[in-house]
Design a protein around this motif. Structure first.
Motif: not given
Length: 220
Positions: A21-39, A99-108
């Motif tokens: 699930a975390i990998q899915q969230s990272i993939q969705l984030l990378h569609r619009s943001h160039d941010r490094e994510v490490r798990v 899936p939008q977990w990380l993306l929503q964090q950036l939106k806040h």
């Protein structure tokens, strides 16, 4: 860098789904943001296949023998801050982020911390009365006041200012947020940042979420 930190104590049953699930969230984030994510999985006194799953999934891990979720979370968070993380997202190994977990964090952003919500994965093993009591208590809305280690994120600066997770066997998440509130840091209470968590009753941490469900299921 964004770091996702997951403590695990004998979580082989759910860890793979958590990491997927975390990998899915990272993939969705990378569609619009160039941010490094490490798990990072922090394996605390594990005697099951949790280590093997972490290796199979290709995620970073460290091991400890604390048998204390507060110390385990703190070890993982500080490890990632030392590696350059500026934002840390915490969840639990028995939980699956949306899936939008990380993306929503950036939106806040900008904010110092975000307290998200959790939803139960299924109610089959719990009574209708427990479900009613839970839903009556739980505020699935913006500006709620729930605190879950399974869905808590913060800046590295705010974490260090607040003194980090204390060496507590439970409520380390509540303690951290209370310290942030005492410092008048900005906290967003969001139901857009969502995690699905286990309805299991065999608690890993005393007085944790499973204990709360157990108390609803078997009232005095």
């Amino acid at each position: 860098m964004i770091a996702v930190v997951i403590p695990a104590h004998n979580e082989a049953h759910d860890l793979r789904a958590c990491l997927e699930a975390i990998q899915q969230s990272i993939q969705l984030l990378h569609r619009s943001h160039d941010r490094e994510v490490r798990v990072l999985v922090v394996l605390d006194n594990c005697s099951d296949d949790s280590l093997k799953i972490a290796k199979d999934m290709g995620v970073e891990y460290i091991e400890c023998n604390f048998s204390c979720v507060g110390k385990t979370r703190d070890l993982g968070v500080r490890h990632m801050i030392d590696l350059g993380a500026t934002w840390i997202s915490c969840t639990d190994a028995d939980s699956s982020v949306e899936p939008q977990w990380l993306l929503q964090q950036l939106k806040h952003q900008p904010t110092d911390a975000i307290c998200g919500v959790v939803q139960i994965d299924n109610w089959h093993q719990l009574s209708a009365e427990t479900q009613q009591q839970y839903l009556k208590h739980y505020q699935d809305s913006m500006d709620h006041r729930h605190i879950h280690g399974a869905n808590l994120s913060f800046s590295a600066t705010a974490y260090l200012q607040a003194g980090g997770f204390k060496a507590l066997s439970c409520h380390e998440d509540v303690n951290l947020v209370e310290q942030m509130q005492a410092l008048n840091l900005k906290i967003v209470w969001s139901n857009l940042v969502r995690v699905t968590t286990s309805s299991r009753l065999d608690a890993r941490a005393p007085e944790g979420f499973a204990h709360f469900l157990q108390q609803l299921e078997t009232p005095p």
